[in-house]
Every structure is written in structure tokens, then in C-alpha cells.
Design an enzyme around this catalytic site. Structure first.
Site, mmCIF file in Angstrom:
data_model
loop_
_atom_site.group_PDB
_atom_site.id
_atom_site.type_symbol
_atom_site.label_atom_id
_atom_site.label_comp_id
_atom_site.label_asym_id
_atom_site.label_seq_id
_atom_site.Cartn_x
_atom_site.Cartn_y
_atom_site.Cartn_z
ATOM 1 C CB ALA A 17 -0.902 -0.023 1.313
ATOM 2 N N GLY A 18 2.237 1.103 -0.017
ATOM 3 C CA GLY A 18 2.916 2.353 0.176
ATOM 4 C C GLY A 18 3.193 2.971 -1.259
ATOM 5 C CG ASP A 40 4.793 -0.932 1.323
ATOM 6 O OD1 ASP A 40 4.246 -0.777 0.142
ATOM 7 O OD2 ASP A 40 5.904 -1.055 1.266
ATOM 8 C CE1 TYR A 167 5.733 -8.865 -11.456
ATOM 9 C CE2 TYR A 167 4.951 -9.221 -13.436
ATOM 10 C CZ TYR A 167 5.084 -8.723 -12.648
ATOM 11 O OH TYR A 167 4.084 -7.801 -12.181
ATOM 12 C CB ALA A 168 6.162 -15.143 -16.412
ATOM 13 C CB SER A 170 5.658 -14.905 -9.087
ATOM 14 O OG SER A 170 5.549 -13.538 -9.764
ATOM 15 C CE LYS A 171 2.724 -10.143 -9.891
ATOM 16 N NZ LYS A 171 2.192 -9.590 -8.774
ATOM 17 C CB ILE A 200 -0.383 0.134 -14.318
ATOM 18 C CG1 ILE A 200 -1.274 -1.021 -14.712
ATOM 19 C CG2 ILE A 200 -1.078 1.108 -13.343
ATOM 20 C CD1 ILE A 200 -2.392 -0.637 -15.463
ATOM 21 C CB THR A 202 3.448 1.891 -10.609
ATOM 22 O OG1 THR A 202 4.259 1.027 -11.227
ATOM 23 C CG2 THR A 202 1.900 1.573 -10.825
HETATM 24 P P1 NAP Z 1 5.527 -0.618 -6.708
HETATM 25 O O1 NAP Z 1 5.264 0.732 -7.147
HETATM 26 O O2 NAP Z 1 6.949 -1.032 -6.691
HETATM 27 O O3 NAP Z 1 4.875 -0.981 -5.349
HETATM 28 C C1 NAP Z 1 4.989 -2.305 -4.924
HETATM 29 C C2 NAP Z 1 4.909 -2.071 -3.354
HETATM 30 O O4 NAP Z 1 4.908 -3.342 -2.649
HETATM 31 C C3 NAP Z 1 6.278 -1.186 -2.781
HETATM 32 O O5 NAP Z 1 5.690 -0.076 -1.953
HETATM 33 C C4 NAP Z 1 7.044 -2.120 -2.147
HETATM 34 O O6 NAP Z 1 7.763 -1.839 -1.220
HETATM 35 C C5 NAP Z 1 5.975 -3.386 -1.735
HETATM 36 N N1 NAP Z 1 6.687 -4.473 -1.428
HETATM 37 C C6 NAP Z 1 7.647 -4.994 -1.916
HETATM 38 N N2 NAP Z 1 8.030 -6.331 -1.480
HETATM 39 C C7 NAP Z 1 7.124 -6.343 -0.363
HETATM 40 C C8 NAP Z 1 7.187 -7.403 0.685
HETATM 41 N N3 NAP Z 1 7.834 -8.357 0.771
HETATM 42 N N4 NAP Z 1 6.187 -7.120 1.629
HETATM 43 C C9 NAP Z 1 5.389 -5.915 1.642
HETATM 44 N N5 NAP Z 1 5.462 -4.982 0.963
HETATM 45 C C10 NAP Z 1 6.502 -5.429 -0.065
HETATM 46 O O7 NAP Z 1 4.626 -1.418 -7.873
HETATM 47 P P2 NAP Z 1 3.531 -1.463 -8.449
HETATM 48 O O8 NAP Z 1 3.730 -1.168 -9.991
HETATM 49 O O9 NAP Z 1 2.219 -0.478 -8.009
HETATM 50 O O10 NAP Z 1 3.018 -3.033 -8.454
HETATM 51 C C11 NAP Z 1 1.901 -3.236 -7.655
HETATM 52 C C12 NAP Z 1 1.559 -4.811 -7.737
HETATM 53 O O11 NAP Z 1 0.627 -4.799 -9.202
HETATM 54 C C13 NAP Z 1 2.592 -5.730 -7.964
HETATM 55 O O12 NAP Z 1 2.183 -7.037 -7.414
HETATM 56 C C14 NAP Z 1 2.713 -5.758 -9.463
HETATM 57 O O13 NAP Z 1 3.641 -7.117 -9.662
HETATM 58 C C15 NAP Z 1 1.626 -5.653 -9.814
HETATM 59 N N6 NAP Z 1 1.436 -5.178 -11.330
HETATM 60 C C16 NAP Z 1 2.192 -3.966 -11.663
HETATM 61 C C17 NAP Z 1 1.901 -3.509 -12.953
HETATM 62 C C18 NAP Z 1 2.421 -2.428 -13.728
HETATM 63 O O14 NAP Z 1 2.361 -2.175 -14.721
HETATM 64 N N7 NAP Z 1 2.928 -1.255 -12.717
HETATM 65 C C19 NAP Z 1 1.503 -4.481 -14.144
HETATM 66 C C20 NAP Z 1 0.848 -5.780 -13.509
HETATM 67 C C21 NAP Z 1 0.933 -6.167 -12.335
HETATM 68 P P3 NAP Z 1 9.289 -1.180 -1.379
HETATM 69 O O15 NAP Z 1 8.862 -0.102 -2.376
HETATM 70 O O16 NAP Z 1 9.877 -0.751 0.107
HETATM 71 O O17 NAP Z 1 9.913 -2.300 -1.900
#
Ligand code: NAP
Length: 270
Positions: A17-18, A40, A167-168, A170-171, A200, A202
Site C-alpha cells: 500500500a506504500g 507495506d 515474475y511470470a 509467480s503471477k 500501468i 507506477t
Molecule cells: P510498486 O510501485 O513498486 O509497489 C509495490 C509495493 O510493494 C512497494 O511499496 C513495495 O515496497 C511493496 N513491497 C515489496 N516487497 C514487499 C514485501 N515483501 N512485503 C510487503 N510489501 C512489499 O509496484 P506497482 O507497479 O504498484 O505494483 C503493484 C502490484 O501490481 C505488484 O504485485 C505488481 O507485480 C503488480 N503489477 C504491476 C503492473 C504495472 O504495470 N505497474 C502490471 C501488472 C501487475 P518497497 O518499495 O519498500 O519495496
């Protein structure tokens, strides 16, 4: 247009959530009236999310000061159980909405991928989802409450991607886990669905080289990357609410109809 406050009696636990999508989901669920437990790895980032959700006198107002932040590594043995205990102690009830969004990437071509990078991604993205879902479901069943569990997978789990075997896998695992949990928990009134975002905007995708990003965007029929709040959080709010009351075991793609990546030997992010 979403119904206002359709989650007003919900307590939502959001991991990751961070930042990025997890933060956007937290904001959206709070706006629909849910109390949010924002978790987070980075406790300060989770606190910042809670600040954004708004307290008394804030712009968001709707939160009524009912949110809290938690620092947890979802991949650590025992941490998810402890998180659920902390959340229940804080809110005096288990979360009725659970969104597993914490995730990481450690990209490398198959021949060069280290065992450590494989293990780390599986531990956070797949085992972390399992541990949080198991602990949350146990808490819900033992208190006789219904709930909605939403796991953030990725379109990559369905179509694969160069440089992302870990990653693939895991998902893809998250999709299978979610479908199985939906079958096991339906009789307890607990729904479980996964959301498969495409690209997305991010911090995770900001790590991608601009050249690769431009190429990826050129392959999205909708012509642009998705927005964490406007696109992904909307779908999560729907799945969290009773508007989706008969939907379980589904994998909802939020991709702008992304085409399968065809770049020869190129890596492409999420
Ligand atoms: P992000 O901005 O990097 O956010 C991920 C968050 O998860 C970060 O705050 C991270 O903390 C936290 N995290 C990492 N390891 C953790 C752990 N062991 N325990 C608790 N929190 C942890 O990434 P996002 O793009 O928002 O992605 C969020 C989710 O959507 C992920 O599961 C990603 O695989 C999925 N996703 C994203 C996209 C995309 O295009 N962005 C596409 C498909 C799926 P730290 O920053 O401290 O590491």
C-alpha cells in the site's frame, strides 16, 4: 459512475500500500467508505498512504480517521499471521476486503537468472499472497464473516515475457491459487478474484528504459499505459463491493487490450 460509499461497512487490508497500485487502491477504497489497513515493507510509505487517505479536517474527509499503517514483509514466515492479529487488535474485527498487491521484479534472461532472484520474486509475489490469503481467510472463517479477497496478478502471468521467468511464474501461480481458493472458500461466503494489469504507470514501470516503454506503449491498442487509480483501483473497488457479489474465481484483465510482446530478446517490464 461508482455508487458513493458502497464500502462503508468494510475494513480493507491492502499490502504493497506504500506505492503505485497499492496506494491508489487504498485511496479508492477509502473514498468509497472503507476503513483501510495499509501494509507495506516500507512502514514510512504505508504511513504516508494513510496520511493521503485523509483524517478529520482533510480534503478526503470520508475516512473519518479510521485508517492505520502496518509494516510487514509479506514473504516472511509468520509475518502474515502476525499482521492479521495486529489488524484485528487495531480494528476489533478481521478485514472483510483483502487486497494482496505487494510485488517485486528481478528481471534477467533465463540463462543469467540467479537462483536468488528466482527465490526472491516467488517468495514475495506468490508465497506472500498465499500467506496473507491463508491468514485472512482463517480470521474470516473463525469469526463467521463474509469477505472479498483480491489478488493482484499480471497479464504477464498469462502470456509470459522475455526476461521475466520468475515474475511470470509467480503471477501465473497467483491466478491458479486464486481460482483454487475461490472453490474452497465459496461455501464460507468468501469470494476470491485476481486482477491482471497490463502496463500501468507506477514506480515499478518507471524503472523500464524509455526506449522499451515507448515500444510497449506503441503496442497497446488503447494507445497509453493504464492509470493506477482510474483503471486498476476502479476494478478492485468493484470486486470488493457487493456489486460483484456473484463473481468469484475470475481473472480480470486490465490491459487496454495489450498485445503479446514480440520484441526479439527485449525485456519489457511488469
Ligand atoms: P510498486 O510501485 O513498486 O509497489 C509495490 C509495493 O510493494 C512497494 O511499496 C513495495 O515496497 C511493496 N513491497 C515489496 N516487497 C514487499 C514485501 N515483501 N512485503 C510487503 N510489501 C512489499 O509496484 P506497482 O507497479 O504498484 O505494483 C503493484 C502490484 O501490481 C505488484 O504485485 C505488481 O507485480 C503488480 N503489477 C504491476 C503492473 C504495472 O504495470 N505497474 C502490471 C501488472 C501487475 P518497497 O518499495 O519498500 O519495496
Amino acid at each position: 459512475m461508482a455508487s458513493p460509499l458502497r464500502l462503508r461497512s468494510a475494513l480493507a487490508l491492502v499490502t504493497g500500500a506504500g506505492s503505485g497500485i497499492g496506494r491508489a487502491i487504498s485511496v479508492r477504497l477509502a473514498r468509497e467508505g472503507a476503513a483501510v489497513a495499509a501494509c507495506d515493507l516500507d512502514g514510512a510509505a504505508a504511513q504516508e498512504t494513510v496520511r493521503l487517505l485523509g483524517g478529520p479536517g482533510s480534503e478526503e474527509g470520508a475516512s473519518r480517521g479510521t485508517h492505520a499503517a502496518f509494516q510487514t514483509d509479506v514473504s516472511e514466515a509468520g509475518a502474515a499471521k502476525c499482521l492479521l492479529e495486529q489488524v484485528q487488535a487495531c480494528f476489533s474485527r478481521p478485514p472483510s476486503v483483502v487486497v494482496s498487491c505487494a510485488g517485486i521484479t528481478r528481471d534477467e534472461f533465463l540463462f543469467h537468472m540467479s537462483e536468488d532472484d528466482w527465490d526472491k520474486v516467488i517468495a514475495v509475489n506468490l508465497k506472500g499472497v498465499f500467506l496473507v490469503t491463508q491468514a485472512a481467510a482463517q480470521a474470516l472463517v473463525s469469526s463467521g464473516c463474509h469477505g472479498s479477497i483480491i489478488n493482484i496478478s499480471s497479464i504477464i502471468g498469462k502470456v509470459g515475457n522475455v526476461g521475466q521467468t520468475n515474475y511470470a511464474a509467480s503471477k501465473a501461480g497467483v491466478i491458479g491459487l486464486t481460482q483454487t481458493i475461490a472453490r474452497e472458500l465459496g461455501r464460507h461466503g468468501i469470494r476470491c478474484n485476481s486482477v491482471l494489469p497490463g502496463f500501468i504507470a507506477t514506480p515499478m514501470t518507471q524503472k523500464m528504459p524509455q526506449k522499451v516503454l515507448d515500444k510497449v506503449i506503441g503496442m497497446i491498442p488503447m494507445g497509453h499505459m493504464g492509470d493506477p487509480e482510474g483503471d486498476v483501483a476502479d476494478v478492485v473497488a468493484f470486486l470488493a463491493s457487493e456489486d460483484s457479489g456473484y463473481i468469484t474465481g475470475a481473472s480480470v484483465e486490465v490491459t487496454g487490450m495489450r498485445l503479446v510482446w514480440g520484441g526479439k530478446g527485449q525485456r519489457s517490464g511488469t
